[in-house]
Design an enzyme around this catalytic site. Structure first.
Site, PDB file in Angstrom:
ATOM      1  N   TYR A 132       3.620  -8.036 -12.616  1.00  0.00           N
ATOM      2  CA  TYR A 132       3.560  -9.857 -12.670  1.00  0.00           C
ATOM      3  C   TYR A 132       3.926 -10.628 -13.552  1.00  0.00           C
ATOM      4  CZ  TYR A 132       2.199  -8.675  -7.347  1.00  0.00           C
ATOM      5  OH  TYR A 132       3.033  -7.708  -5.968  1.00  0.00           O
ATOM      6  N   LYS A 179      -4.008   3.962  -9.835  1.00  0.00           N
ATOM      7  CA  LYS A 179      -3.020   5.109  -9.288  1.00  0.00           C
ATOM      8  C   LYS A 179      -3.345   5.481 -10.735  1.00  0.00           C
ATOM      9  CE  LYS A 179      -0.397   7.088  -6.754  1.00  0.00           C
ATOM     10  NZ  LYS A 179      -0.596   7.860  -5.767  1.00  0.00           N
ATOM     11  N   ASP A 212      -4.149   4.831  -3.176  1.00  0.00           N
ATOM     12  CA  ASP A 212      -3.721   5.222  -1.632  1.00  0.00           C
ATOM     13  C   ASP A 212      -4.376   5.705  -0.854  1.00  0.00           C
ATOM     14  OD1 ASP A 212      -3.457   7.229  -4.013  1.00  0.00           O
ATOM     15  OD2 ASP A 212      -1.437   8.006  -3.232  1.00  0.00           O
ATOM     16  N   ASP A 236      -3.099  -7.581  -4.947  1.00  0.00           N
ATOM     17  CA  ASP A 236      -1.921  -8.369  -4.348  1.00  0.00           C
ATOM     18  C   ASP A 236      -1.459  -7.615  -3.411  1.00  0.00           C
ATOM     19  OD1 ASP A 236      -0.978 -10.245  -3.678  1.00  0.00           O
ATOM     20  OD2 ASP A 236       1.252  -9.941  -4.556  1.00  0.00           O
TER      21      ASP A 236
END
Ligand code: NAI
Length: 487
Positions: A132, A179, A212, A236
């Site tokens: 972002y 991740k 995840d 987010d």
């Protein structure tokens, strides 16, 4: 009942759509509770964009926040065809509000499939870095690239903030979700910094989940979480998911905390369909004002306003249309606000009390401190080229022009997979952008900028180069990832 201590100057941005209506509810409730606040009303959003200000934020709004160091804002729209960046993102970046805080707590009277499970956690999301940062390039008209920027400094600030929040709210666990298993450098750095920072908070349990799995756990067993800390994009997405567990975005408050200034807002948007109709639910922004009061150290006032809001939801006598299900007659924003005011001084029956302290904001160095390695060694250079030439043809044509340079073509890759040389067993589907990886040809040899400039000229004589990245080894650790299939 007077809660007046001192008067806090606060910048108030009414915003667009339902913004002015829900912000007015906060002003009315805080005035009735006699909280000492002096509002400085300033503007940002659609009207400002339409007046030709490309950032969507007026200079006197920026000046006001710089002075008050605290803003409460309604939702802002970016009208189609105006401005390139969202005014929200501009404000966050302008004041480096690096910490996005989203409490997720089961609300009394708000029925959800999770009601009764005692959901009560806080999502702490890094708010200015990551994808972002918005640094994107078209490598070719058909290949887009975005840079995922994660820094040690940014990660340390947000991880410390997560632990400080846990301390301030007497919470016992901080879960870092990343991740890092795939993105070893970016998400991996965040995870390593989290582990380092956690050592300074021995009384708080620190754990890691792959993001995840964390998404899965949030749906399956959300009550296990206490504080969750994440990089910007993961945070987010998962913070919106988390909001759905307690009734949806319309109930979700947020704080954007920074070292200089902090901005408090509801998570929802401007809801243009119901704007100006006295239909908006002011719960989220009222709850955001509670976060603001705690940030200002007004703990008693925060509890009073929060309790009045919770009692109103718990009793469910006066609810806006989005909350009034089951044949109940909906009330308007103003009637709901009046009910909250009536309930000032009451406490909810079914809501477990939590003791809050002011969050101790992490110390921030304003200097760009160099993070150095003892040994930094140039290893080579990656040159991205825009081409659709078969790698089996491109490779030899590049190798031919390397005579006299201290580099060899180690490989060509396409989207991270090696496609030259010796890749007979790989079924690849090359695109029109390839990466040529050059490594210093003999051990101990160095590669200077003159060599790279000459290399670029020679590669450029064969094919259009679009992007260059130097390869380093830091303290014997490669500062670049290997391709799939690379030895
Ligand atoms: P939205 O949140 O405005 O609306 C989604 C749905 O929720 C609509 O059905 C709306 O009526 C309802 N809703 C939202 N807040 C409500 C409230 N307080 N009371 C009752 N119902 C409520 O999201 P949407 O439609 O995607 O965005 C509309 C505009 O808001 C866009 O221009 C968007 O860019 C902007 N926006 C601004 C944000 C901010 O300033 N932080 C955040 C999200 C969107």
């Amino acid at each position: 009942m007077s809660l007046k201590s001192s008067s806090h100057p606060i910048t108030l941005i009414p915003g667009d759509g339902i913004g002015p209506e829900v912000v007015a509810a906060v002003q009315a409730v805080l005035a009735a509770a006699e909280v000492g606040i002096t509002w400085e009303v300033r503007h940002a959003g659609a009207r400002v964009f339409k007046n030709g200000v490309a950032s969507g934020v007026l200079p006197d709004t920026v000046e006001s926040i710089r002075r008050t160091r605290c803003a409460l804002k309604g939702p802002l729209e970016t009208p189609v065809g105006f401005g390139e960046k969202s005014a929200n993102v501009t404000l966050r970046k302008f004041f480096e509000t690096y910490g996005n805080i989203r409490p997720v707590r089961e609300l009394p009277g708000i029925r959800t499939p999770y009601s009764g499970r005692g959901i009560d956690f806080v999502v702490v999301r890094e708010n200015v870095e990551d994808l972002y940062a918005g640094i994107e390039y078209m490598q070719t008209p058909g290949v887009a690239q975005g840079l995922k920027i994660i820094t040690r400094k940014g990660s340390e600030k947000i991880c410390r903030l997560a632990f400080e929040l846990a301390r301030a709210e007497h919470r016992k666990k901080v879960t870092c979700a990343t991740k890092a298993n795939i993105l070893k450098f970016t998400e991996g750095l965040f995870k390593r910094v989290f582990e380092d920072v956690s050592k300074d908070y021995p009384e708080i349990h620190a754990e890691h989940q792959i993001v995840d799995n964390c998404a899965h756990q949030l749906v399956m067993r959300p009550e296990q979480f206490d504080v969750l800390v994440m990089t910007n994009m993961n945070g987010d997405i998962l913070s919106d998911l988390a909001s759905a567990l307690i009734g949806g975005l319309g109930f979700a408050p947020s704080a954007n905390l920074g070292d200089g200034a902090s901005i408090f807002e509801a998570v929802h948007g401007s809801a243009p369909q119901i704007a100006g109709k006295d239909m908006a639910n002011p719960t989220a922004i009222l709850h955001s004002s509670v976060l603001m009061l705690r940030h200002l150290g007004e703990m008693k006032a925060a509890d009073t306003v929060e309790n009045a809001l919770l009692v109103t939801l718990e009793e469910g006598k006066v609810l806006t249309a989005d909350m009034a299900g089951g044949g109940k007659e909906p009330s308007g924003t103003k009637a709901f606000t009046a009910e909250v005011i009536k309930n000032l001084g009451s406490a909810p029956k079914s809501f477990p009390r939590r003791e809050y302290q002011k969050i101790k904001m992490p110390k921030v160095t304003r200097d760009a401190v160099m993070v150095t390695a003892k040994d930094t060694r140039p290893m080579g250079v990656d040159i991205f080229v825009a081409t659709a030439i078969d790698p089996a043809v491109l490779g030899p044509s590049i190798e031919k022009v390397l005579t006299g340079l201290p580099v060899r073509l180690a490989q060509i890759s396409s989207r991270g997979t090696k496609v030259y040389p010796n890749t007979h067993d790989i079924e690849s589907d090359p695109v029109d952008c390839a990466r040529l990886r050059f490594k210093v040809s003999t051990h101990g040899e160095t590669l200077d900028d003159k060599d790279i400039a000459e290399l670029l000229l020679r590669v450029g004589s064969q094919v259009l180069w679009v992007h260059v990245e130097k390869l380093f080894k830091y303290d014997d650790q490669p500062g670049f990832t290997k391709d799939q299939g690379e030895d």
